[in-house]
Design a protein around this motif. Structure first.
Motif, short mmCIF file in Angstrom:
data_model
loop_
_atom_site.label_atom_id
_atom_site.label_comp_id
_atom_site.label_asym_id
_atom_site.label_seq_id
_atom_site.Cartn_x
_atom_site.Cartn_y
_atom_site.Cartn_z
N GLN A 205 39.87 85.09 28.45
CA GLN A 205 38.44 85.18 28.17
C GLN A 205 38.17 84.84 26.70
O GLN A 205 38.89 85.30 25.81
CB GLN A 205 37.99 86.62 28.50
CG GLN A 205 36.51 86.83 28.56
CD GLN A 205 35.88 86.19 29.79
OE1 GLN A 205 36.58 85.80 30.72
NE2 GLN A 205 34.57 86.05 29.79
N ASP A 206 37.16 84.04 26.44
CA ASP A 206 36.73 83.69 25.08
C ASP A 206 37.84 83.05 24.23
O ASP A 206 37.91 83.28 23.03
CB ASP A 206 36.17 84.92 24.34
CG ASP A 206 34.89 85.41 24.99
OD1 ASP A 206 33.99 84.57 25.20
OD2 ASP A 206 34.79 86.59 25.32
N ARG B 139 30.96 76.20 27.23
CA ARG B 139 29.82 76.60 28.04
C ARG B 139 28.54 76.35 27.23
O ARG B 139 28.61 75.84 26.13
CB ARG B 139 29.96 78.05 28.47
CG ARG B 139 30.13 79.01 27.31
CD ARG B 139 30.27 80.43 27.81
NE ARG B 139 30.76 81.29 26.74
CZ ARG B 139 31.06 82.56 26.91
NH1 ARG B 139 30.91 83.13 28.09
NH2 ARG B 139 31.49 83.28 25.90
N ALA C 81 35.67 79.60 31.87
CA ALA C 81 34.43 79.00 31.39
C ALA C 81 34.01 79.53 30.03
O ALA C 81 33.27 78.87 29.30
CB ALA C 81 33.31 79.26 32.40
N SER C 82 34.49 80.72 29.64
CA SER C 82 34.03 81.29 28.38
C SER C 82 34.78 80.71 27.19
O SER C 82 34.53 81.04 26.06
CB SER C 82 34.20 82.80 28.41
OG SER C 82 35.57 83.10 28.54
N SER C 83 35.74 79.85 27.48
CA SER C 83 36.56 79.32 26.39
C SER C 83 35.91 78.07 25.81
O SER C 83 35.09 77.43 26.44
CB SER C 83 37.94 78.98 26.90
OG SER C 83 37.81 78.10 27.98
N GLN C 84 36.32 77.77 24.61
CA GLN C 84 35.79 76.58 23.96
C GLN C 84 36.97 75.76 23.44
O GLN C 84 37.79 76.26 22.68
CB GLN C 84 34.89 77.01 22.82
CG GLN C 84 33.83 75.98 22.52
CD GLN C 84 32.85 76.49 21.49
OE1 GLN C 84 32.67 77.70 21.34
NE2 GLN C 84 32.24 75.59 20.78
N LYS D 255 42.98 81.52 33.44
CA LYS D 255 41.79 82.25 33.86
C LYS D 255 41.64 83.57 33.09
O LYS D 255 40.52 84.00 32.81
CB LYS D 255 41.92 82.53 35.36
CG LYS D 255 40.64 83.02 35.98
CD LYS D 255 40.61 82.70 37.45
CE LYS D 255 40.06 81.36 37.64
NZ LYS D 255 39.88 80.66 38.70
N VAL E 197 38.43 72.57 34.48
CA VAL E 197 38.42 71.16 34.12
C VAL E 197 39.70 70.80 33.38
O VAL E 197 40.28 71.62 32.67
CB VAL E 197 37.17 70.84 33.25
CG1 VAL E 197 37.26 71.46 31.87
CG2 VAL E 197 36.96 69.34 33.14
N ASP E 198 40.17 69.59 33.63
CA ASP E 198 41.33 69.07 32.92
C ASP E 198 40.92 67.76 32.26
O ASP E 198 40.33 66.91 32.90
CB ASP E 198 42.47 68.78 33.91
CG ASP E 198 42.90 70.03 34.65
OD1 ASP E 198 43.17 71.02 33.97
OD2 ASP E 198 42.93 70.02 35.89
N ALA E 199 41.21 67.62 31.00
CA ALA E 199 40.83 66.39 30.29
C ALA E 199 42.05 65.78 29.62
O ALA E 199 42.84 66.49 29.01
CB ALA E 199 39.75 66.69 29.26
N VAL F 201 35.49 71.11 25.85
CA VAL F 201 35.19 71.91 27.03
C VAL F 201 34.52 73.18 26.53
O VAL F 201 35.00 73.79 25.58
CB VAL F 201 36.49 72.30 27.79
CG1 VAL F 201 36.17 73.12 29.02
CG2 VAL F 201 37.29 71.07 28.17
N ILE G 204 44.32 68.62 28.28
CA ILE G 204 43.48 69.81 28.12
C ILE G 204 43.21 70.38 29.50
O ILE G 204 42.66 69.69 30.35
CB ILE G 204 42.14 69.43 27.42
CG1 ILE G 204 42.43 68.78 26.06
CG2 ILE G 204 41.25 70.64 27.27
CD1 ILE G 204 41.26 68.02 25.50
N GLU G 205 43.65 71.60 29.73
CA GLU G 205 43.46 72.20 31.06
C GLU G 205 42.77 73.54 30.88
O GLU G 205 43.33 74.46 30.30
CB GLU G 205 44.82 72.38 31.76
CG GLU G 205 45.56 71.05 31.87
CD GLU G 205 46.93 71.16 32.55
OE1 GLU G 205 47.66 70.17 32.53
OE2 GLU G 205 47.25 72.24 33.08
N VAL G 206 41.55 73.63 31.38
CA VAL G 206 40.76 74.83 31.14
C VAL G 206 40.36 75.48 32.45
O VAL G 206 39.75 74.85 33.31
CB VAL G 206 39.49 74.49 30.33
CG1 VAL G 206 38.69 75.76 30.05
CG2 VAL G 206 39.85 73.82 29.03
N LYS G 207 40.74 76.74 32.61
CA LYS G 207 40.40 77.45 33.83
C LYS G 207 39.51 78.65 33.52
O LYS G 207 39.42 79.57 34.32
CB LYS G 207 41.68 77.92 34.53
CG LYS G 207 42.50 76.79 35.11
CD LYS G 207 43.66 77.34 35.93
CE LYS G 207 44.32 76.27 36.77
NZ LYS G 207 44.81 75.11 36.03
#
Lengths: 478, 439
Positions: free
Chosen positions: A380-381, B377, A410-413, A377, B354-356, B375, A405-408
Motif C-alpha cells: 500500500q502507498d 492514481r 493502485a495506491s502506489s506511484q 498487492k 498494470v505492467d509497463a 503508474v 514496471i509491474e504494479v498490482k
C-alpha cells in the motif's frame, strides 16, 4: 579531437594490470563432487556447509546457463576453471607481519595500505587475494564495538550459528545459474555482523584481487545488520591483464533487520580486456538485500572494469516503510559490455525506492540498463522513482534502457524517466572558449553527468571513482 | 475434437485443401505461413514477447472459420452508429457484406476493394507488399492470419491522391451462433505524395476471436492517419498486428483505442525506410471488470533524421490488467533521430494492475531519445481542488479520469471520427457526457 591527442590518450591504460609472483596452493582445473569435498576439507568446514555446497552443486547441474541477457560471449568451459587458488602462507593470526610481503606490496601498489599505522582514513579493510582473505585490518577496534568483521572462512569457524542462519536466506542456492555455482564452490569472502543498535564506528571495506591465471573467483559476502544497526561497506576490485577471460561469479547477501541501515558501495575495476576485446573479467554477480521494517538498503556502484558486467543489485522491501536505493554509473569502452540495473520488489506498506542509473558508452561499448520495479498487492502507498540517463561518446557504441514496471497496487506511484544523448557541441565549445582543453572539458562534463551518483559514495571512493572514470575514458572521446 | 495448436493446424490445413485451385503464388504464401505457424506454436508467458499475456483463452475454445453470410439486416443500425459518410467496407462475422458497404464516389486514383478481389486481380502490387511488412516467420498469429488469408481490404492511393472523407472498415460480430475465428488482412499502399485517413472499427457482441493484420506501405512524402477503434463484446478475443513502412519524408499516425474484448492485444510496428519520416503512435486503453488489454509497439529508426512521438495511456478499473511494451530501436548510422516515448497509467481500483516496459535500444550517438513511464492514481490535490469548488468526489474522479483520457481523443484528426471515438469512450467512462453538459 585530433588523432594525435587520441593516440596520446590511448597509451595510458589499465594501471592495475600487473601480476604478483606468489606461490599458490591450487586445486587442479575441473569440477565434480570430489573437488567440492576437497575444497571443503581444505577449509575445515562444518558438515552443514558441505551438505549445502553439494545440494547447490546438484541443483546447478540441472540448470541451464541463461541466454536472455544483452551480452555476448564465447561459451565458458566450467571444467577448465580452477575452483580454488590460495596464496601459500601460514595460518592467519591477525598480525600483518605474517602476510606474504609480496601480497602486501601488491595492495600498496594498488593504493590500499594494509598497515594500520599508515592508514589515514578510518576504513577497515578485508583483503581477498584470489580465493581467500589474506588480511583484515582494525579487527580489535571493531570487536570492541561488538562488530564482527572477518573473512567468510573465519566466520564459518567462529560463528557457525550466524552463518547457518543467514547463508542463502536472501539469495537461495537455487536462485540462478551463477548463484548456484557460487554456492557450490565459493572459497571465501567477507562476513560482517553488526549487533542491535550499533552504529559501526568506521567504514568497512573488502578489496578483491584476482591474481592467478585460469582461476575463477567465487567469493561470497554476507552482511547482517541487526535491529537498528548502521553500517557502510565498500568493495573494490582489480585483476591483472591477461588475454584470456576469467570468470568472477560472486554472491552478496545483505540482511537489514528492523530499523537497520546498510550502505553498500562498489567500485569495480576488474581488467576490462584490451581495445580489441581480448581478455578481461566476466563479472556475473548476484547481489541482493532484504530490508525489514523501517530498514534501508542503499546500493551504489561504479562499474568501469570487466569485459562483461552482468548484475542487478536488488532490494526486497519486505517490511513496512522500508527504503531501497540504487545509484549506478556504468561505463563501457572499447569492446566492453554491461547489462546491469536493479530490482526493487515492494512488499511492505509505504515502501520507497529510488533508482538513478547513469550509463556511459564509448568505443564499441554496449551498455544496457535492465531494471524491475515490482509493486505487490500488499505494498500500500509504495513509491518508486527511476531515472536512467545514457551518454554516448562515439558512433559505434550502444545504450539501451529496458525497464520492467509491474504494479498490482493502485495506491502506489511509480515513475520512470530515461534519456539518451551525447555531449553537446555547445557545451564543449563553451568550455573550450574559456581555455579548457578538449579532454578536460569532456572529463568535466562526464563527471557532471555522474555527479548524482558520485555524491552517494563515501568521500575517498568518490575521488577514486572520478579518477577511474577519467582513465577508463581516455582515448575514447573525440 | 482437437484443441490448442492442433485445432488451428487442422482448421488451416482444411482451409488450404479446399482452396487447392488458388493461384500458385497465393497457395505458396498460405502454405509457408502454415509451416511458420506450426514451427512457432502458440506463445506462452515464458516467451519474453508474451510475458504479460496468456493466450490460453485462444486455446480454450474450438473457434471455427466464418460461414457464408446470410441476412445481415439486423446490423444496419449498428453500422450507421459506427460509421459516417464516405467509402466503407463492412464485414459481418468475418464475411464481406456488400449490401452494407459503400464503394462509390472514390476520388480518382484511389482503389478500395475487398482483398478477395485484389488477390484475384492485383497480384503484381500485392506480391511486393503482402506478407513483406508483417512477416509470418516473426509472429505466430501473423503466420496464422496468413495461413488463412482470404478476406480483408485492399486500399491503394495513387500518386498525389488525397482522400477527403475517411475510408472506413467495419468488422462486426453478432451474438449467438458459433464462435468464429476471423482473420482479416488490411493492405494499404500509399504512393508518393498521397494522403488519406483510414478507420478500422471492430465491434459487436459475439464471442468471436479476431486475429487481424494490417500492412501499410507509405511512399515518399505520403501521409496516412490510421485510427483503430476496438470496442468488441465482453466475451471476444482480439489480436491485432499493424506493420507500417515509411518512405522518405512520409508521415504515419496511428491512433489506437483499445476499449473492448475480454482479451485484447494490439501491436503497432513502424519502420523508417527513408530519411525525414515522421511517426506518431498514440494509444488509449480503458479496462474494466476482468479485461486484459495488452499493447506492443515497435519503432525502428533504421535511417537518419526521422522523428517519432509515442504516447500510450491506460485507465484500469475493477480487476482489469493492462500491459504496455514499447520498443524504440535506433540503428547504427541512424543519426539525428528524435524519439520520445511515454506510457502513463491510471489505476482506479485496488485490484487493477498494470505492467509497463518502455525500451530504448540505441546504437547511434547523435540522437535525442527519451522515454518515460508512470503508474499512479488520481492526484489527491486535484480532487481536493474540485471538491473545494463544490463538485462531489465521484464526479470529480470522473472529470479527472476523462481529462486524462481525452488527450488522446483530441489528437484524432478527423471530426466525425473523433466524435465517434468520444461517444464510445463515454460508454466506458460514464459521467463524461454529463460533465460536458455542465461545462
Amino acid at each position: 579531437m585530433s588523432t594525435d591527442t587520441l593516440q596520446e590518450l590511448t597509451r595510458k591504460g589499465y594501471s592495475a594490470g600487473f601480476v604478483t609472483d606468489v606461490e599458490a596452493d591450487t586445486l587442479p582445473p575441473g569440477l565434480d563432487e570430489d573437488v567440492i569435498r576437497q575444497l571443503s576439507r581444505k577449509k575445515g568446514e562444518p558438515s552443514f556447509l558441505l551438505e549445502w555446497r553439494l545440494k547447490s552443486y546438484r541443483h546447478w547441474l540441472t540448470m541451464k546457463e541463461p541466454r536472455w541477457q544483452a551480452v555476448r560471449y564465447a561459451p565458458i568451459d566450467y571444467q577448465a576453471i580452477r575452483y580454488y587458488s590460495a596464496p601459500k602462507q601460514k595460518p592467519k593470526k591477525g598480525s600483518l607481519d605474517e602476510v606474504d610481503p609480496e601480497i602486501l606490496r601488491t595492495y600498496e601498489k594498488l593504493g590500499i595500505p594494509l598497515h594500520e599505522q599508515k592508514l589515514l582514513q578510518n576504513v577497515a579493510v578485508d583483503a581477498v587475494f584470489d580465493s581467500v582473505s589474506v588480511a583484515t585490518t582494525f579487527r580489535d577496534k571493531l570487536y570492541k564495538a561488538g562488530v564482527i568483521f572477518c573473512s567468510f572462512s573465519e566466520a564459518v569457524r567462529e560463528h557457525p550459528e550466524l552463518v547457518e542462519r543467514y547463508l542463502g536466506s536472501v539469495v537461495p542456492y537455487s536462485d540462478n545459474f551463477f548463484a548456484a555455482l557460487n554456492s557450490a564452490v565459493f572459497s571465501d569472502g567477507s562476513f560482517c555482523y553488526v549487533p542491535k543498535g550499533v552504529r559501526c564506528p568506521m567504514e568497512l571495506s573488502t578489496y578483491f584481487r584476482i591474481n592467478a591465471a585460469d582461476t575463477g573467483q567465487f567469493e561470497r559476502t554476507l552482511l547482517v545488520a541487526d535491529e537498528g544497526a548502521t553500517v557502510s561497506y565498500l568493495e573494490g576490485c582489480t585483476a591483472p591483464m591477461r588475454d584470456t577471460n576469467q570468470l568472477h561469479a560472486a554472491v552478496v547477501e545483505l540482511v537489514a533487520l528492523d530499523g537497520a541501515n546498510i550502505k553498500y558501495s562498489t567500485v569495480q575495476n576488474w581488467y576490462p580486456g584490451d581495445a580489441e576485446g581480448r581478455g578481461g573479467i566476466f563479472n556475473f554477480v548476484t547481489k541482493r538485500g532484504i530490508a525489514h521494517r523501517d530498514a534501508k538498503i542503499s546500493w551504489t556502484q561504479v562499474e568501469t572494469g570487466s569485459a562483461i558486467t552482468w548484475k542487478y543489485p536488488s532490494v526486497i522491501l519486505k517490511g513496512d516503510n522500508a527504503v531501497g536505493e540504487f545509484y549506478s554509473v556504468a561505463l563501457t569502452n572499447h569492446r566492453q559490455q554491461a547489462d546491469t540495473g536493479t530490482k526493487m520488489v515492494h512488499i511492505g506498506k509505504n515502501t520507497r525506492s529510488t533508482i538513478v542509473s547513469k550509463g556511459i558508452s564509448a568505443g564499441h561499448g554496449q551498455n544496457t540498463y535492465r531494471g524491475l520495479v515490482k509493486v505487490l498487492k500488499s505494498a500500500q502507498d509504495a513509491r518508486n522513482y527511476t531515472q536512467c540517463d545514457s551518454l554516448l561518446l562515439g558512433d559505434k557504441c550502444g545504450a539501451h534502457t529496458l525497464p520492467y514496471i509491474e504494479v498490482k497496487n493502485a495506491s502506489s506511484q511509480v515513475e520512470h524517466e530515461a534519456s539518451t544523448s551525447k555531449i553537446g557541441e555547445d557545451q564543449l565549445f563553451y568550455c573550450r572558449q574559456r581555455g579548457i582543453s578538449q579532454e578536460d572539458a569532456v572529463s568535466m562534463i562526464v563527471n557532471g553527468f555522474c555527479r548524482q551518483v558520485f555524491k552517494e559514495l563515501p568521500m575517498e571512493f568518490a575521488v577514486e571513482a572520478q579518477k577511474l572514470l577519467g582513465v577508463s575514458l581516455e582515448g575514447s572521446v573525440g | 475434437m482437437t484443441s490448442g495448436l492442433a485445432h488451428y493446424l487442422d482448421v488451416a490445413t482444411r482451409f488450404q485443401a479446399e482452396r487447392a485451385d488458388a493461384p500458385v503464388w497465393l497457395k505458396r504464401l498460405r502454405e509457408e505461413a502454415l509451416r511458420q505457424f506450426e514451427r512457432q506454436g502458440l506463445p506462452t508467458p515464458r516467451d519474453e514477447e508474451w510475458k504479460y499475456t496468456s493466450v490460453a483463452p485462444v486455446e480454450a475454445r474450438p473457434f471455427s472459420l466464418p460461414r457464408e453470410l446470410v441476412g445481415s439486416a439486423d446490423v444496419a443500425a449498428e453500422v450507421a452508429r459506427l460509421s459516417s459518410a464516405g467509402p466503407r467496407l463492412v464485414f459481418v462475422d468475418g464475411r464481406l457484406d456488400s449490401s452494407l458497404s459503400v464503394l462509390g464516389g472514390l476520388p480518382r486514383g484511389m482503389t478500395l476493394k475487398p482483398l478477395r478481389d485484389a488477390l484475384r486481380d492485383d497480384e503484381a502490387v500485392l506480391a511486393e507488399v503482402l506478407g513483406q511488412r508483417a512477416r509470418a516467420e516473426a509472429h505466430p498469429f501473423v503466420a496464422l492470419n496468413a495461413a488463412l488469408l482470404e478476406d480483408g481490404v485492399f486500399l491503394r492511393l495513387g500518386r498525389g491522391v488525397r482522400g477527403e472523407a475517411p475510408v472506413q472498415v467495419l468488422f462486426l460480430s453478432r451474438a449467438g451462433g458459433e464462435a468464429v475465428l476471423s482473420s482479416p488482412r488490411v493492405v494499404v499502399v500509399a504512393e508518393e505524395g498521397s494522403e488519406a485517413t483510414l478507420v478500422e472499427t471492430y465491434a459487436g457482441a459475439g464471442a468471436s476471436f479476431t486475429n487481424t493484420v494490417t500492412e501499410v506501405t507509405l511512399g515518399d512524402n505520403a501521409s496516412l492517419n490510421h485510427v483503430k477503434l476496438q470496442v468488441e463484446g465482453d466475451a471476444a478475443l482480439h489480436l491485432g498486428v499493424l506493420h507500417s513502412r515509411l518512405g522518405r519524408d512520409s508521415r504515419f499516425a496511428s491512433h489506437a483505442f483499445n476499449l473492448g474484448a475480454a482479451l485484447a492485444r494490439n501491436e503497432v510496428h513502424a519502420a523508417f525506410a527513408g530519411e525525414g519520416g515522421d511517426c506518431t503512435l498514440n494509444g488509449l486503453f480503458v479496462g474494466q471488470g476482468t479485461q486484459h488489454l495488452d499493447h506492443r509497439t515497435d519503432l525502428d529508426h533504421a535511417v537518419p533524421r526521422c522523428t517519432s512521438r509515442e504516447l500510450y495511456k491506460g485507465v484500469l478499473d475493477g480487476r482489469a490488467h493492462g500491459a504496455f511494451h514499447g520498443r524504440v530501436r535506433v540503428r547504427e548510422n541512424a543519426q539525428r533521430t528524435d524519439a520520445r516515448q511515454t506510457s502513463r497509467n491510471l489505476l482506479l481500483s485496488e485490484t487493477a494492475q498494470v505492467d509497463a516496459r518502455p525500451q530504448l535500444e540505441i546504437f547511434a550517438d547523435d540522437v535525442k531519445c527519451a522515454h518515460g513511464a508512470a503508474v499512479g492514481r488520481l492526484d489527491e490535490n486535484a480532487l481536493f481542488y474540485l471538491r473545494s469548488r463544490g463538485i462531489d468526489r465521484a464526479q470529480a474522479e470522473q472529470l479527472l479520469t476523462h481529462a486524462f483520457a481525452s488527450e488522446l481523443v483530441r489528437a484524432v484528426p478527423e471530426g466525425n471520427v473523433r466524435a465517434r471515438v468520444e461517444a464510445m469512450l463515454a460508454l466506458k467512462l460514464p459521467g463524461a457526457p454529463r460533465l460536458e453538459v455542465t461545462a
